[in-house]
Design a protein around this motif. Structure first.
Motif, PDB file in Angstrom:
ATOM      1  N   SER A   1       0.961  -1.390   0.102  1.00 31.71           N
ATOM      2  CA  SER A   1       0.032  -0.124   0.074  1.00 31.71           C
ATOM      3  C   SER A   1       0.922   1.156  -0.127  1.00 31.71           C
TER       4      SER A   1
ATOM      5  N   GLU B   1      -2.790   3.387  10.203  1.00 34.60           N
ATOM      6  CA  GLU B   1      -4.100   3.358   9.798  1.00 34.60           C
ATOM      7  C   GLU B   1      -4.111   1.972   8.798  1.00 34.60           C
ATOM      8  N   ARG B   2      -3.242   1.532   8.104  1.00 32.40           N
ATOM      9  CA  ARG B   2      -3.131   0.499   6.838  1.00 32.40           C
ATOM     10  C   ARG B   2      -2.661  -0.677   7.376  1.00 32.40           C
TER      11      ARG B   2
ATOM     12  N   ASN C   1      -3.110  -3.007   9.493  1.00 28.15           N
ATOM     13  CA  ASN C   1      -3.863  -4.407   9.873  1.00 28.15           C
ATOM     14  C   ASN C   1      -4.453  -4.842   8.680  1.00 28.15           C
ATOM     15  N   GLN C   2      -4.964  -3.913   7.988  1.00 26.08           N
ATOM     16  CA  GLN C   2      -5.813  -4.423   6.543  1.00 26.08           C
ATOM     17  C   GLN C   2      -4.548  -5.157   5.612  1.00 26.08           C
ATOM     18  N   VAL C   3      -3.609  -4.279   5.688  1.00 29.89           N
ATOM     19  CA  VAL C   3      -2.640  -4.953   4.857  1.00 29.89           C
ATOM     20  C   VAL C   3      -2.132  -6.376   5.087  1.00 29.89           C
TER      21      VAL C   3
ATOM     22  N   ARG D   1      -3.729  -8.408   6.850  1.00 31.26           N
ATOM     23  CA  ARG D   1      -5.052  -9.461   6.640  1.00 31.26           C
ATOM     24  C   ARG D   1      -5.263  -9.740   5.265  1.00 31.26           C
ATOM     25  N   GLN D   2      -5.039  -8.800   4.347  1.00 28.89           N
ATOM     26  CA  GLN D   2      -4.841  -9.048   2.920  1.00 28.89           C
ATOM     27  C   GLN D   2      -3.989 -10.083   2.407  1.00 28.89           C
TER      28      GLN D   2
ATOM     29  N   ASP E   1      -4.789 -13.576   3.467  1.00 30.49           N
ATOM     30  CA  ASP E   1      -5.916 -14.106   2.380  1.00 30.49           C
ATOM     31  C   ASP E   1      -5.434 -14.573   1.336  1.00 30.49           C
TER      32      ASP E   1
END
Ligand code: KG4
Ligand code: ZN
Length: 343
Positions: free
Chosen positions: A37, A60-61, A63-65, A67-68, A71
Motif C-alpha cells: 500500500s 491506519e493501514r 492491519n488491513q494490509v 489481513r490481505q 487472505d
C-alpha cells in the motif's frame, strides 16, 4: 521434497519509509502474497516524504494490509513459522509501527520474531525470481536512502566495498527532479522525461571520491545541474528539461556502472545483481546488462515491483536468518541508522 522437509512460512512486514507492505513467503523464494500500500500520492503533495504522515498512515493501514496478505496466500497465522519485520534503517516512527505490530502478532501467536535489515531485504529481492542465485555475488544497492556496493559473501554476511559520501543515488534523482520542476518521486519522472532528451547534450561531472575507490558522491552532480540552470538563466537562455534529465541520468548511470565494473574486475566476480528503487531505472538496467554481457558476468535484477520497498524481499531475507537460527526478543527496537551486517 521429502516428508521431513518442512516448508517454512514467514509473514513479513515492511514499513521503513512510505510503503506499508506485508507478504507471505515460503522457503525464502516462493512468494504467496506481497501486498504493497503506497503512500506516494500523499507525500507528492509535499514534494517528499513527511515522516509524521508516513507513521500515521502505516498505523491506519497495517492491519488491513496484513489481513490481505494472509487472505491472498490462503493462510492464517496458525500456518506461519515466524514473523519477520524490517527494524532498520529507515524513518524511526515508520519503522516502529511495523516493529510493534510484528511483536504483537508474534507474541499473541506464539511465533518466533525475526528483525531484518532493510538493505539485506533489497539484496534478497534477487533470490525471489532467480532460484539459482546464491552467494557469493556482488550487489549494487541503489535506493532513496542508500548507495552501497556490497560483496554478498554468504547469506547474512556482507562486505561493503563502497557507499555514497553524501546523497544517495535516488536522493539525487529526487532533488534534481525538484530543481527541474518535475515533482516527487524524482526517479520515475526523470526517467520518463529523459526519453525525450539527448543524454550527451549537457556535459556533467562524473565525480571521483578520494578515499575508497568504490565510494560514490552525487552532491557535486546535483550542484552542477543547479549551476547549469543558473548560468543559462543569467545568459537569458532556455533550458531543455528533457536534455537535462537525460544528461543527468546518464551521469549517474555512468558512475554506477564504472564502479561496478571496477569491483567486478578487482574481485573476479562472475555474478552481479542490482537492487533498490533506482534499480528499476531502464537506463541503469540496460547499461549494467551491456557491461555484464561484455565481461561474461551473469546479471540479475529484480522486477520493478520487487525493486521498490516491499515485504516479500523482507520475507526472503528472513528465511535465511531463520534457518541460521537467528531470533529476536521482545526488546527488538527500531534502529533508524542500522548498519549492514550489524547484528
Ligand atoms: O528502495 P526505495 O523504494 O526506497 C528506499 O529504500 O529508499 O527507493 C526509492 C527511490 C526514490 O529516490 C526514487 O526516486 C527512486 O528510488 N526511483 C528511481 C526510479 N524509481 C524509483 N530512480 C530512478 N529511476 C527510476 N525509474
Ligand atoms: Zn528501500
Amino acid at each position: 521434497m521429502t516428508s521431513t522437509d518442512k516448508e517454512i512460512k514467514i509473514l513479513a512486514i515492511e514499513t521503513s519509509c512510505d510503503e506499508t507492505s506485508a507478504a507471505v513467503v515460503v522457503n525464502g523464494r516462493d512468494v504467496r502474497s506481497n501486498i504493497i500500500s503506497t503512500q506516494i500520492p500523499l507525500h507528492t503533495l509535499y514534494g517528499g516524504v513527511v515522516p509524521e504522515i508516513a507513521s500515521r498512515k502505516h498505523t491506519e493501514r497495517i492491519n488491513q494490509v496484513i489481513r490481505q496478505a494472509l487472505d491472498e496466500a490462503k493462510m492464517t497465522l496458525s500456518d506461519m513459522d515466524a514473523i519477520a519485520v524490517t527494524y532498520g534503517p529507515g524513518l524511526v516512527g515508520a519503522l516502529l509501527v511495523g516493529v510493534s505490530e510484528a511483536k504483537g502478532i508474534a507474541y499473541a501467536a506464539n511465533l518466533p520474531l525475526i528483525g531484518v535489515h532493510h538493505i539485506e531485504g533489497h539484496i534478497s529481492a534477487n533470490y525471489i525470481e532467480n532460484k539459482d542465485l546464491e552467494p557469493p555475488f556482488l550487489c549494487l544497492v541503489v535506493s532513496g536512502g542508500h548507495t552501497h556496493l556490497v560483496r554478498v559473501l554468504d547469506y547474512g554476511k556482507y562486505e561493503i566495498l563502497g557507499r555514497t559520501v553524501d546523497d544517495a543515488a535516488g536522493e539525487a534523482f529526487d532533488k534534481v527532479a525538484r530543481t527541474i520542476g518535475l515533482g516527487y518521486p524524482g526517479g520515475p519522472k526523470i526517467e520518463k522525461k529523459a526519453t525525450l532528451g539527448n543524454p550527451d547534450a549537457i556535459d556533467l561531472p562524473r565525480a571521483k571520491v578520494g578515499g575508497s575507490e568504490y565510494d560514490f558522491s552525487f552532491s557535486g552532480l546535483k550542484s552542477a545541474v543547479l549551476n547549469y540552470i543558473n548560468k543559462a538563466g543569467m545568459k537569458g537562455e532556455t533550458v531543455d528539461p528533457a536534455d537535462l534529465a537525460a544528461s543527468f541520468q546518464k551521469a549517474v548511470v555512468d558512475v554506477l556502472t564504472d564502479h561496478a565494473e571496477h569491483a567486478i574486475d578487482s574481485f573476479g566476480v562472475s555474478e552481479f545483481a542490482i537492487a533498490g528503487g533506482v534499480a528499476s531505472n531502464g537506463a541503469l538496467r540496460a547499461s549494467m546488462e551491456e557491461m555484464c554481457d561484455r565481461k561474461g558476468v551473469k546479471f540479475y535484477r529484480p522486477s520493478p515491483i520487487l525493486c521498490t520497498d516491499n515485504a516479500a524481499m523482507i520475507g526472503a531475507a528472513a528465511y535465511y536468518e531463520y534457518i541460521a537460527g537467528r531470533r529476536d526478543g521482545w526488546d527488538l527496537n527500531a534502529v533508524p541508522a542500522l548498519a549492514l551486517g550489524e547484528r
